[in-house]
Design an enzyme around this catalytic site. Structure first.
Site, PDB file in Angstrom:
ATOM      1  N   GLY A  20     -10.286   1.354  12.787  1.00 40.03           N
ATOM      2  CA  GLY A  20     -10.618   2.672  12.269  1.00 40.03           C
ATOM      3  C   GLY A  20     -11.235   3.500  13.377  1.00 40.03           C
ATOM      4  N   TYR A  79     -14.286  -4.665  19.114  1.00 37.30           N
ATOM      5  CA  TYR A  79     -12.887  -4.226  19.028  1.00 37.30           C
ATOM      6  C   TYR A  79     -12.217  -4.275  20.410  1.00 37.30           C
ATOM      7  CZ  TYR A  79      -9.064  -0.831  18.320  1.00 37.30           C
ATOM      8  OH  TYR A  79      -7.850  -0.187  18.285  1.00 37.30           O
ATOM      9  N   LYS A  91     -10.070   8.905  12.228  1.00 34.88           N
ATOM     10  CA  LYS A  91     -10.542   9.190  13.576  1.00 34.88           C
ATOM     11  C   LYS A  91     -10.830  10.680  13.713  1.00 34.88           C
ATOM     12  CE  LYS A  91      -8.566   5.412  15.825  1.00 34.88           C
ATOM     13  NZ  LYS A  91      -8.154   5.183  17.178  1.00 34.88           N
TER      14      LYS A  91
HETATM   15  P1  NAD Z   1      -3.804   1.588  11.098  1.00 35.59           P
HETATM   16  O1  NAD Z   1      -5.115   1.088  10.617  1.00 35.59           O
HETATM   17  O2  NAD Z   1      -3.234   2.796  10.448  1.00 35.59           O
HETATM   18  O3  NAD Z   1      -2.699   0.423  11.034  1.00 35.59           O
HETATM   19  C1  NAD Z   1      -3.025  -0.932  11.174  1.00 35.59           C
HETATM   20  C2  NAD Z   1      -2.353  -1.683  10.037  1.00 35.59           C
HETATM   21  O4  NAD Z   1      -2.620  -3.081  10.185  1.00 35.59           O
HETATM   22  C3  NAD Z   1      -2.873  -1.264   8.664  1.00 35.59           C
HETATM   23  O5  NAD Z   1      -1.844  -0.767   7.854  1.00 35.59           O
HETATM   24  C4  NAD Z   1      -3.473  -2.543   8.103  1.00 35.59           C
HETATM   25  O6  NAD Z   1      -3.287  -2.700   6.704  1.00 35.59           O
HETATM   26  C5  NAD Z   1      -2.700  -3.599   8.881  1.00 35.59           C
HETATM   27  N1  NAD Z   1      -3.412  -4.875   8.816  1.00 35.59           N
HETATM   28  C6  NAD Z   1      -4.759  -5.079   8.903  1.00 35.59           C
HETATM   29  N2  NAD Z   1      -5.039  -6.371   8.692  1.00 35.59           N
HETATM   30  C7  NAD Z   1      -3.846  -6.997   8.468  1.00 35.59           C
HETATM   31  C8  NAD Z   1      -3.499  -8.343   8.193  1.00 35.59           C
HETATM   32  N3  NAD Z   1      -4.433  -9.310   8.072  1.00 35.59           N
HETATM   33  N4  NAD Z   1      -2.183  -8.647   8.009  1.00 35.59           N
HETATM   34  C9  NAD Z   1      -1.242  -7.686   8.091  1.00 35.59           C
HETATM   35  N5  NAD Z   1      -1.495  -6.383   8.357  1.00 35.59           N
HETATM   36  C10 NAD Z   1      -2.804  -6.058   8.540  1.00 35.59           C
HETATM   37  O7  NAD Z   1      -3.958   1.799  12.676  1.00 35.59           O
HETATM   38  P2  NAD Z   1      -2.990   2.539  13.722  1.00 35.59           P
HETATM   39  O8  NAD Z   1      -3.690   3.759  14.177  1.00 35.59           O
HETATM   40  O9  NAD Z   1      -1.619   2.637  13.177  1.00 35.59           O
HETATM   41  O10 NAD Z   1      -3.050   1.496  14.927  1.00 35.59           O
HETATM   42  C11 NAD Z   1      -1.987   0.567  15.190  1.00 35.59           C
HETATM   43  C12 NAD Z   1      -2.367  -0.294  16.382  1.00 35.59           C
HETATM   44  O11 NAD Z   1      -2.645   0.521  17.521  1.00 35.59           O
HETATM   45  C13 NAD Z   1      -3.615  -1.147  16.152  1.00 35.59           C
HETATM   46  O12 NAD Z   1      -3.451  -2.388  16.784  1.00 35.59           O
HETATM   47  C14 NAD Z   1      -4.708  -0.365  16.860  1.00 35.59           C
HETATM   48  O13 NAD Z   1      -5.776  -1.187  17.270  1.00 35.59           O
HETATM   49  C15 NAD Z   1      -3.932   0.223  18.030  1.00 35.59           C
HETATM   50  N6  NAD Z   1      -4.568   1.450  18.554  1.00 35.59           N
HETATM   51  C16 NAD Z   1      -4.523   2.617  17.852  1.00 35.59           C
HETATM   52  C17 NAD Z   1      -5.112   3.765  18.375  1.00 35.59           C
HETATM   53  C18 NAD Z   1      -5.063   5.083  17.658  1.00 35.59           C
HETATM   54  O14 NAD Z   1      -5.529   6.087  18.233  1.00 35.59           O
HETATM   55  N7  NAD Z   1      -4.545   5.172  16.440  1.00 35.59           N
HETATM   56  C19 NAD Z   1      -5.777   3.710  19.607  1.00 35.59           C
HETATM   57  C20 NAD Z   1      -5.826   2.501  20.285  1.00 35.59           C
HETATM   58  C21 NAD Z   1      -5.193   1.375  19.767  1.00 35.59           C
END
Ligand code: NAD
Length: 330
Positions: A76, A147, A190
């Site tokens: 998050g 994280y 965010k």
């Molecule tokens: P998001 O929270 O929208 O998506 C992550 C998904 O993972 C969620 O739908 C959640 O239900 C799923 N998830 C969590 N636990 C789970 C489990 N045990 N089994 C199966 N699914 C599970 O986040 P996002 O913004 O789409 O991010 C996607 C990836 O990119 C993540 O790894 C995040 O750390 C990385 N990331 C995102 C950002 C950003 O700015 N959005 C920045 C850096 C890294």
């Protein structure tokens, strides 16, 4: 049938957009998550609800899969990341160790892991006017939160799976991805989505004050979702095996971001600065290697990306408000 691809975290923000992109590009896609996408149905060929903390579920998810995009994570915005260290480190470690091992056991050829700018050490991010972060700046390691530590460990695990087992791994470090169809309320949102929501509420209620965590002078760069998914696909197809930044390199303060959104909304807002988690003081992406490796960098301007995101969030805010509230101040 196209190459068989698995997208984990398919019910989340980036995973949902990535699946649309991969389907348009001719892939056969299986999406896996613990939940369905909240705002629009997935176009995946198969969508399976599985908890990827468990190895047997990861083995099911990766069955007959050639390429894995590993996005699933318990994550998050700063509010969430700074308050749930144990949960994040435990859940994400389990998800990533088991997903990688299951991909290996099932004979996947390529595996792209989504890391984060949160891996970079706190001591390089203490100034507003921060030096953009190069990939090698991640060491000596000192990420701010659990994280980021987990992301670093999984980056390392990807490298060793490639060296020891021949699984072709790719590692992308995102810098603040934003856009429509992402979480915009509830505590995991965010900064761009939270600010769009606050401005939309201000516009719809006529109460033109919005809260900003800290003094609002903390700086970041922000990358629009369409660029993010295009960049991920390019990296997966490339021969580059080391971690790679994926983000914009235009630095703005959170105050400036709020002003840009207010201007898009066509309202004037008063910013009230309140105590709250702010993360590091400044963070920017050095895109030198991204340009070298992919011959490409993000294209969509912050103004254009924010306009598209604001329109979607204003619509969500309006749709969730009681009819009587709509009239006040508009
Ligand atoms: P998001 O929270 O929208 O998506 C992550 C998904 O993972 C969620 O739908 C959640 O239900 C799923 N998830 C969590 N636990 C789970 C489990 N045990 N089994 C199966 N699914 C599970 O986040 P996002 O913004 O789409 O991010 C996607 C990836 O990119 C993540 O790894 C995040 O750390 C990385 N990331 C995102 C950002 C950003 O700015 N959005 C920045 C850096 C890294």
């Amino acid at each position: 049938m196209g190459t068989k691809v698995l997208v984990t975290g398919a019910g989340g923000f980036i995973g949902h957009h990535l699946i649309s992109y991969l389907k348009r590009s001719g892939y056969w896609v299986r999406g896996v998550d613990v939940k369905y996408p909240e705002y629009a149905p997935s176009v995946a060929d198969e969508f399976v609800l599985l908890d990827l903390r468990r190895i047997e579920n990861c083995l099911q998810a990766t069955e007959n899969i050639e390429e894995v995009y590993a996005l699933a994570a318990d994550m998050g915005g700063m509010g969430f990341i700074s308050e749930h260290h144990a949960q994040i480190l435990r859940d994400n470690s389990l998800i990533n160790i088991h997903s990688l091992e299951a991909a290996r056991q099932n004979g996947a050829k390529r595996y792209l892991y989504c890391s984060s700018a949160c891996v970079y050490p706190e001591y390089r991010q203490t100034e507003i006017d921060v030096t953009p972060l190069r990939e090698e700046d991640a060491y000596p390691a000192q990420p701010q939160d659990a994280y980021g530590w987990e992301k670093l460990i999984t980056e390392r695990l990807c490298r060793h799976y490639r060296e020891d087992y021949g699984l072709e791994t790719r590692i992308v470090r995102f810098h603040n991805i934003f856009g429509p169809l992402g979480t915009w309320q509830g505590g995991r949102e965010k900064a761009p989505a939270a600010l769009c929501r606050k401005v939309a509420v201000a516009k719809l209620t006529g109460s033109h004050e919005i809260e900003i965590w800290g003094d609002g002078e903390q700086t970041r760069s922000f990358c629009y979702i369409d660029d993010c998914v295009a960049g991920m696909h390019k990296l997966m197809r490339s021969d580059y095996r080391e971690p790679l930044n994926l983000g914009q390199d235009r630095l703005v303060t959170i105050n400036q971001l709020a002003d840009m959104i207010a201007s898009i909304a066509g309202v004037r807002v008063m910013k009230r600065h309140v105590p709250g988690p702010q993360g590091v003081r400044g963070r920017n992406s050095d895109n030198t290697r991204l340009r070298e490796v992919l011959g490409w960098e993000p294209q969509i301007s912050l103004e254009e990306g924010l306009a598209r995101t604001y329109r979607w969030i204003e619509h969500q805010v309006a749709a969730t408000r009681a009819p009587s509230e709509h009239t006040s101040g508009t």
